[in-house]
Design a protein around this motif. Sequence first.
Motif, mmCIF file in Angstrom:
data_model
loop_
_atom_site.group_PDB
_atom_site.id
_atom_site.type_symbol
_atom_site.label_atom_id
_atom_site.label_comp_id
_atom_site.label_asym_id
_atom_site.label_seq_id
_atom_site.Cartn_x
_atom_site.Cartn_y
_atom_site.Cartn_z
ATOM 1 N N SER A 81 32.389 28.994 9.691
ATOM 2 C CA SER A 81 32.734 30.272 9.059
ATOM 3 C C SER A 81 31.470 30.971 8.573
ATOM 4 C CB SER A 81 33.672 30.030 7.877
ATOM 5 O OG SER A 81 32.952 29.423 6.816
ATOM 6 N N LEU A 82 31.651 32.158 8.048
ATOM 7 C CA LEU A 82 30.515 32.903 7.493
ATOM 8 C C LEU A 82 29.879 32.171 6.322
ATOM 9 C CD1 LEU A 82 32.038 36.501 7.608
ATOM 10 C CD2 LEU A 82 30.307 35.532 9.121
ATOM 11 N N THR A 83 30.648 31.293 5.661
ATOM 12 C CA THR A 83 30.121 30.533 4.526
ATOM 13 C C THR A 83 29.645 29.137 4.926
ATOM 14 O OG1 THR A 83 32.337 29.757 3.940
ATOM 15 C CG2 THR A 83 31.562 31.781 2.858
ATOM 16 N N GLY A 84 29.692 28.841 6.229
ATOM 17 C CA GLY A 84 29.187 27.566 6.719
ATOM 18 C C GLY A 84 30.205 26.447 6.819
ATOM 19 N N CYS A 85 31.477 26.744 6.556
ATOM 20 C CA CYS A 85 32.523 25.713 6.676
ATOM 21 C C CYS A 85 32.853 25.487 8.144
ATOM 22 C CB CYS A 85 33.793 26.152 5.941
ATOM 23 S SG CYS A 85 33.557 26.323 4.174
ATOM 24 N N PRO A 86 33.050 24.236 8.551
ATOM 25 C CA PRO A 86 33.406 23.982 9.943
ATOM 26 C C PRO A 86 34.795 24.520 10.268
ATOM 27 C CG PRO A 86 33.473 21.945 8.686
ATOM 28 C CD PRO A 86 32.931 23.012 7.782
ATOM 29 N N THR A 87 35.021 24.778 11.522
ATOM 30 C CA THR A 87 36.298 25.298 11.990
ATOM 31 C C THR A 87 37.483 24.440 11.553
ATOM 32 O OG1 THR A 87 37.589 25.800 13.973
ATOM 33 C CG2 THR A 87 35.944 24.081 14.188
ATOM 34 N N PRO A 88 38.630 25.053 11.262
ATOM 35 C CA PRO A 88 39.841 24.282 10.954
ATOM 36 C C PRO A 88 40.287 23.402 12.126
ATOM 37 C CG PRO A 88 40.093 26.559 10.248
ATOM 38 C CD PRO A 88 38.823 26.493 11.048
ATOM 39 N N ALA A 89 39.739 23.618 13.308
ATOM 40 C CA ALA A 89 40.075 22.776 14.461
ATOM 41 C C ALA A 89 39.705 21.317 14.196
ATOM 42 C CB ALA A 89 39.361 23.283 15.710
ATOM 43 N N VAL A 90 38.710 21.079 13.356
ATOM 44 C CA VAL A 90 38.311 19.710 13.018
ATOM 45 C C VAL A 90 39.448 19.010 12.270
ATOM 46 C CG1 VAL A 90 36.669 18.315 11.689
ATOM 47 C CG2 VAL A 90 35.856 20.284 13.014
ATOM 48 N N SER A 91 40.065 19.716 11.315
ATOM 49 C CA SER A 91 41.203 19.156 10.572
ATOM 50 C C SER A 91 42.404 18.967 11.490
ATOM 51 C CB SER A 91 41.600 20.077 9.418
ATOM 52 O OG SER A 91 40.537 20.231 8.526
ATOM 53 N N THR A 92 42.624 19.933 12.372
ATOM 54 C CA THR A 92 43.736 19.833 13.310
ATOM 55 C C THR A 92 43.567 18.618 14.214
ATOM 56 O OG1 THR A 92 43.974 22.236 13.279
ATOM 57 C CG2 THR A 92 45.030 21.065 15.102
ATOM 58 N N ARG A 93 42.345 18.365 14.652
ATOM 59 C CA ARG A 93 42.084 17.196 15.482
ATOM 60 C C ARG A 93 42.368 15.908 14.703
ATOM 61 N NH1 ARG A 93 41.829 14.948 20.560
ATOM 62 N NH2 ARG A 93 40.931 12.892 20.228
ATOM 63 N N ALA A 94 41.980 15.873 13.440
ATOM 64 C CA ALA A 94 42.234 14.680 12.624
ATOM 65 C C ALA A 94 43.736 14.420 12.503
ATOM 66 C CB ALA A 94 41.603 14.848 11.238
ATOM 67 N N VAL A 95 44.507 15.465 12.276
ATOM 68 C CA VAL A 95 45.961 15.321 12.187
ATOM 69 C C VAL A 95 46.518 14.872 13.539
ATOM 70 C CG1 VAL A 95 48.139 16.571 11.862
ATOM 71 C CG2 VAL A 95 46.212 16.973 10.308
ATOM 72 N N ARG A 96 45.986 15.435 14.611
ATOM 73 C CA ARG A 96 46.458 15.059 15.947
ATOM 74 C C ARG A 96 46.195 13.581 16.230
ATOM 75 N NH1 ARG A 96 44.695 16.798 21.866
ATOM 76 N NH2 ARG A 96 46.624 16.208 22.889
ATOM 77 N N GLU A 97 45.051 13.088 15.813
ATOM 78 C CA GLU A 97 44.756 11.667 16.001
ATOM 79 C C GLU A 97 45.700 10.800 15.170
ATOM 80 O OE1 GLU A 97 40.627 10.739 15.464
ATOM 81 O OE2 GLU A 97 40.005 12.051 17.098
ATOM 82 N N PHE A 98 46.007 11.245 13.969
ATOM 83 C CA PHE A 98 46.892 10.490 13.081
ATOM 84 C C PHE A 98 48.342 10.515 13.567
ATOM 85 C CE2 PHE A 98 49.589 10.380 9.210
ATOM 86 C CZ PHE A 98 49.310 9.081 8.816
ATOM 87 N N ARG A 99 48.830 11.700 13.973
ATOM 88 C CA ARG A 99 50.231 11.865 14.364
ATOM 89 C C ARG A 99 50.458 11.707 15.875
ATOM 90 N NH1 ARG A 99 53.857 11.020 10.883
ATOM 91 N NH2 ARG A 99 55.221 12.169 12.260
ATOM 92 N N GLU A 100 49.398 11.691 16.670
ATOM 93 C CA GLU A 100 49.475 11.488 18.120
ATOM 94 C C GLU A 100 50.481 12.411 18.808
ATOM 95 O OE1 GLU A 100 50.126 7.309 18.761
ATOM 96 O OE2 GLU A 100 48.226 6.788 17.824
#
Length: 105
Positions: free
Chosen positions: A53-72
């Motif tokens: 983001s403009l403030t340097g936060c990584p994309t929310p896709a990283v969190s989505t990937r973590a949930v995807r790995e957890f919930r498969e």
Amino acid sequence: MSVVPAENDTDTAHITGIRTAGADPDAIVHTLGADLEIVEYGHQLQAPAVPVSLTGCPTPAVSTRAVREFREFDLLVVDAGLARSTAAPTVTVGDEFGNDVTASV
């Protein structure tokens, strides 16, 4: 199976004050493709970097990937006009990305 709404790039993302993704304006065209690759594979393949983001936060896709790995869960992405191709599998329904909404037609 989860269906991701149609992803569509737009030139509106380049308007100062509107965009929130992409700290580097030149990298904005890679944001959606990178997000899709991160959600699908856990890292970007064709995209040059992880979007921030403009403030340097990584994309929310990283969190989505973590949930995807957890919930498969399976993923189906509908491409309604990406500005740049992605290595992630998509179902294509459009071939052009959007213009700037403030531009006249």
